[in-house]
Design a protein around this motif. Structure first.
Motif, mmCIF file in Angstrom:
data_model
loop_
_atom_site.group_PDB
_atom_site.id
_atom_site.type_symbol
_atom_site.label_atom_id
_atom_site.label_comp_id
_atom_site.label_asym_id
_atom_site.label_seq_id
_atom_site.Cartn_x
_atom_site.Cartn_y
_atom_site.Cartn_z
ATOM 1 N N LEU A 106 7.410 7.660 4.778
ATOM 2 C CA LEU A 106 7.821 8.383 3.576
ATOM 3 C C LEU A 106 8.884 9.424 3.878
ATOM 4 O O LEU A 106 9.804 9.644 3.081
ATOM 5 N N GLY A 110 11.617 7.990 1.648
ATOM 6 C CA GLY A 110 11.250 8.459 0.317
ATOM 7 C C GLY A 110 12.341 9.312 -0.327
ATOM 8 O O GLY A 110 13.126 9.967 0.364
ATOM 9 N N ASP A 113 11.740 13.467 -4.714
ATOM 10 C CA ASP A 113 10.606 13.532 -5.635
ATOM 11 C C ASP A 113 9.382 12.845 -5.035
ATOM 12 O O ASP A 113 8.252 13.338 -5.159
ATOM 13 N N GLN A 114 9.596 11.704 -4.388
ATOM 14 C CA GLN A 114 8.480 11.002 -3.754
ATOM 15 C C GLN A 114 7.893 11.815 -2.611
ATOM 16 O O GLN A 114 6.675 11.850 -2.431
ATOM 17 N N ARG A 117 5.696 14.532 -4.218
ATOM 18 C CA ARG A 117 4.453 14.090 -4.865
ATOM 19 C C ARG A 117 3.528 13.318 -3.928
ATOM 20 O O ARG A 117 2.308 13.393 -4.075
ATOM 21 N N TRP A 118 4.087 12.588 -2.989
ATOM 22 C CA TRP A 118 3.267 11.702 -2.164
ATOM 23 C C TRP A 118 3.144 12.163 -0.716
ATOM 24 O O TRP A 118 2.071 12.053 -0.114
ATOM 25 N N HIS A 175 -3.702 8.057 -1.473
ATOM 26 C CA HIS A 175 -2.340 7.559 -1.587
ATOM 27 C C HIS A 175 -2.205 6.250 -0.809
ATOM 28 O O HIS A 175 -2.663 6.152 0.333
ATOM 29 N N LEU A 197 4.274 2.706 -4.177
ATOM 30 C CA LEU A 197 3.279 3.757 -3.989
ATOM 31 C C LEU A 197 2.317 3.740 -5.162
ATOM 32 O O LEU A 197 2.739 3.582 -6.311
ATOM 33 N N GLU A 235 9.585 4.280 -10.701
ATOM 34 C CA GLU A 235 9.939 5.469 -9.924
ATOM 35 C C GLU A 235 9.089 5.593 -8.652
ATOM 36 O O GLU A 235 9.439 6.340 -7.736
ATOM 37 N N ASP A 236 7.978 4.852 -8.611
ATOM 38 C CA ASP A 236 7.126 4.867 -7.427
ATOM 39 C C ASP A 236 7.391 3.673 -6.515
ATOM 40 O O ASP A 236 6.573 3.345 -5.655
ATOM 41 N N LEU A 238 9.366 2.207 -3.398
ATOM 42 C CA LEU A 238 10.009 2.735 -2.197
ATOM 43 C C LEU A 238 11.221 1.880 -1.825
ATOM 44 O O LEU A 238 11.117 0.653 -1.728
#
Length: 401
Positions: A106, A110, A113-114, A117-118, A175, A197, A235-236, A238
């Motif tokens: 990630l 990533g 934003d990812q 959040r992740w 996650h 994700l 948006e999730d 990768l």
């Protein structure tokens, strides 16, 4: 290739060793430290993690801006080896699989934003994570070209259908990184996968079972999952559509090598336990340590551990130079997996019934070590990788550059 450690690495080595000695090793001898799956209780793990953060020994693989130590791969090799002097060490420093590899991935690919959040919750130790790729037959295992789980696009949303199994940590993960086929053409083997994700609370998927194994079991075990319309916002996703195979290569290369770093620490621990025992135990008027057969056996294991350390350091150095180090990582993975199993098998033999019993952690390591030849690519697959490199490069296979 200069293997002289920097002052920073030497300092880290000493500090990790001291922390493991005082804060973690004593926990191994207390049955109350373990959960029902023979791993450290998660509430106890979290208490030690607070101490590790205070000691400045947290998330060695992550950049300093995220609260990590920002270590190079060579520096990580030093850190991880000392961390896994204890069976509980890596998870207390937040450098255990599968979180370790997921965080690296990630951080590298990533979006901002990812990462917010992740990734950040994983670095902070607030959540556990899983990498969902392996499937039951006829799906993909070591060959990702066989992956059957599919993601179908509906506007800005993807719906996922399929099954995964032996997914590490899934029972406690929040996650997930999921590999799914987005090109339905069965002949497409390079651009057919995309990574996504998703969160454990999302509807449309379930854990079918936690699969029993030789154990001891990591947090969350290994699980079989079923996807029946799991919805994932675009948006999730990768990387780009079709970049899934590339993502697996980005993630799994360093992850395989960090396995080696940790396994070397365990192999050395087996030697420590054995050396202490044979130096005191006597039989037929002679210490075990004074018997030539014992000396030859221990010398051979020490020799193999040092070879493993050199292979691992060489691969780490190449990764630090920007090289993918595919054959170097495969060589290390094959040798260190064999060496860990050899080290603990030898340790049990020389400790006798004591080693086979639960009076030491050797039987724990023995069961754990068998998986080393399987995880992140079976040894046979890595040997095939090396054969392909040799077939292509010939004598250049051994070049230093």
């Amino acid at each position: 290739m200069d293997f002289t450690l920097t002052p920073k690495a030497e300092d880290l080595k000493a500090r990790v060793r001291a922390f493991v000695e005082t804060e973690i090793l004593p926990l191994e001898n207390d049955p109350a430290s373990y959960n029902e799956f023979e791993n450290i209780r998660m509430d106890l793990r979290d208490k030690i993690r607070i101490k590790a953060k205070v000691a400045g020994l947290w998330a060695p693989q992550m950049p300093e801006i995220y609260g990590g130590l920002g270590l190079s791969m060579v520096e990580q090799a030093v850190f991880y080896e000392e961390a896994n002097r204890s069976i509980f060490g890596p998870v207390c420093f937040n450098c255990a699989a599968p979180d370790d590899g997921n965080m690296r991935c990630l951080e590298m690919v990533g979006t901002e934003d990812q990462k917010r959040r992740w990734l950040r919750p994983m670095i902070d130790g607030a959540v556990n994570s899983s990498f969902a790729m392996t499937e039951p037959h006829p799906g993909g295992g070591s060959d990702p070209g066989m992956i059957q789980t599919r993601a179908e696009r509906h506007g800005d949303t993807w719906k996922v259908y399929g099954r995964k199994w032996y997914i590490s940590g899934a029972a406690v993960s929040k996650h997930f990184i999921l590999m799914a086929r987005t090109d339905p053409n069965p002949e497409e083997k390079r651009r057919h996968l995309t990574a996504f994700l998703f969160h454990a609370d999302s509807p449309g998927w379930r854990i079918l079972r936690r699969i029993g194994n030789m154990g001891p079991d990591e947090h969350g075990g290994v699980c079989e999952l079923e996807f029946d319309g799991l919805e994932i916002p675009d948006e999730d996703r990768l990387m780009e559509i079709g970049d899934g195979l590339r993502l697996t290569q980005i993630r799994l290369g360093p992850a395989r090598l960090t396995h080696c770093m940790r396994w070397l620490g365990l192999a050395k621990r087996c030697m420590e336990i054995t050396q202490e025992y044979v130096s005191k135990r006597e039989g037929f008027g002679l210490r075990l340590a004074d018997r030539e057969s014992v000396q030859l056996t221990l010398g051979e294991v020490a020799h193999d551990i040092q070879i493993g350390r050199l292979l691992t350091m060489h691969a780490a150095w190449k990764l630090d130079q920007g090289d993918r180090a595919r054959k170097e990582v495969s060589s290390a993975k094959i040798h260190v997996a064999d060496t860990l199993f050899k080290a603990v098998d030898t340790a049990i033999q020389l400790n006798g019934a004591r080693g086979y019993s639960t009076d030491t952690i050797l039987e724990w390591i023995y069961r754990y070590a068998r998986a080393a030849k399987l995880v992140d690519g079976a040894s046979e697959v890595h040997k095939m990788v090396l054969a392909r490199f040799y077939g292509k490069e010939g004598s250049d296979y051994w070049q230093w550059g």
